[in-house]
Design a protein around this motif. Structure first.
Motif, mmCIF file in Angstrom:
data_model
loop_
_atom_site.group_PDB
_atom_site.id
_atom_site.type_symbol
_atom_site.label_atom_id
_atom_site.label_comp_id
_atom_site.label_asym_id
_atom_site.label_seq_id
_atom_site.Cartn_x
_atom_site.Cartn_y
_atom_site.Cartn_z
ATOM 1 N N LEU A 108 0.831 -1.204 0.000
ATOM 2 C CA LEU A 108 0.000 0.000 0.000
ATOM 3 C C LEU A 108 0.866 1.254 0.000
ATOM 4 C CD1 LEU A 108 -2.932 1.072 0.158
ATOM 5 C CD2 LEU A 108 -2.701 1.039 2.648
ATOM 6 N N SER A 112 1.136 4.198 -2.874
ATOM 7 C CA SER A 112 0.978 5.632 -2.581
ATOM 8 C C SER A 112 2.165 6.425 -3.112
ATOM 9 C CB SER A 112 0.845 5.842 -1.066
ATOM 10 O OG SER A 112 -0.266 5.132 -0.552
ATOM 11 N N MET A 159 -5.714 -0.250 -4.585
ATOM 12 C CA MET A 159 -5.249 0.126 -3.249
ATOM 13 C C MET A 159 -6.396 0.105 -2.239
ATOM 14 S SD MET A 159 -2.641 3.225 -4.296
ATOM 15 C CE MET A 159 -2.496 3.815 -2.599
ATOM 16 N N LEU A 162 -7.007 -3.414 -1.452
ATOM 17 C CA LEU A 162 -5.894 -3.859 -0.601
ATOM 18 C C LEU A 162 -6.084 -3.379 0.833
ATOM 19 C CD1 LEU A 162 -2.153 -3.691 -1.646
ATOM 20 C CD2 LEU A 162 -2.855 -3.114 0.656
ATOM 21 N N LEU A 163 -6.517 -2.134 0.991
ATOM 22 C CA LEU A 163 -6.717 -1.573 2.321
ATOM 23 C C LEU A 163 -7.780 -2.344 3.095
ATOM 24 C CD1 LEU A 163 -6.174 0.658 4.418
ATOM 25 C CD2 LEU A 163 -7.887 2.058 3.238
#
Length: 217
Positions: A108, A112, A159, A162-163
């Motif tokens: 992650l 970013s 993402m 994924l979070l």
């Protein structure tokens, strides 16, 4: 004369050996992912063809401007993130939820950083004399903004998924019973596979896009 059971086995074998049989045997969410990846591939292919055609039609020599160095850095970051997430399923199989949470967290973070480097790359494009004037602009340089931005959007979608998975892993890792339930649930294993497949796809997609920019810019 063949028994009814043998006949059913033969029919089932033919069904499984056919492409449609293999598709029907897949989990629906996996089939949906593959169709989504196909749609994304077609969309970016159309954009790349339009970019190359516009670039060639302009008649300007390639190498007129230097490709943003942040694009090169972001490529390295994304490749590293793909390497990291490749360990996710192994950690899950080893019942190491703590390691899995760190693996997902690092991925992650890399995602970013990649997104941030892309934004810096857009600023560098402007500095190099390629201002963003909207999608309708006839300049081939505008396609770089559009293609890069759309790629970031698809990465951010991954993402977010994924979070969600990472938060579930962290929650399960706090209690032994929740850990056992989480590990034994094939639903979570399937989601990890979907995430890794999507992430690797986004990685390869950007490498291809970066190569096109590198040779056609």
């Amino acid at each position: 004369m063949k028994s009814e059971h043998e006949h059913e086995n033969q029919v089932g074998a033919r069904h499984r050996s056919s492409p449609f049989g293999r598709i029907e045997g897949m989990p629906p969410v996996l089939v949906a992912l593959y169709f989504a990846l196909l749609s994304i591939t077609v969309m970016f292919l159309i954009l790349v063809v339009a970019y190359v055609a516009t670039r060639l039609r302009s008649g300007a020599p390639t190498g007129l401007y230097s490709l943003p160095r942040y694009f090169s850095l972001s490529t390295i970051v994304l490749v590293v993130s793909s390497y990291i997430i490749a360990h996710a399923q192994r950690l899950y199989a080893q019942d190491d939820l703590g390691g899995l949470a760190r693996c997902l967290g690092a991925t992650l973070l890399m995602g970013s950083v990649f997104s941030g480097l892309q934004i810096l790359g857009w600023r560098e494009l402007m500095t190099n004399g390629v201002p963003f004037q909207g999608v309708a602009s006839s300049s081939s340089g505008q396609f770089i903004y559009l293609i890069s931005a759309l790629h970031v959007v698809h990465l951010v979608g991954g993402m977010l998924f994924l979070l969600v998975i990472m938060l579930r892993v962290v929650h399960a890792d706090r209690d032994a019973v929740r850990t056992l339930v989480f590990i034994r649930n094939p639903y979570h294993r399937r989601h990890l596979k979907l995430l890794a497949t999507y992430w690797h796809f986004i990685d390869v997609l950007w490498i291809v896009l970066f190569a096109v920019f590198l040779f056609m810019y």
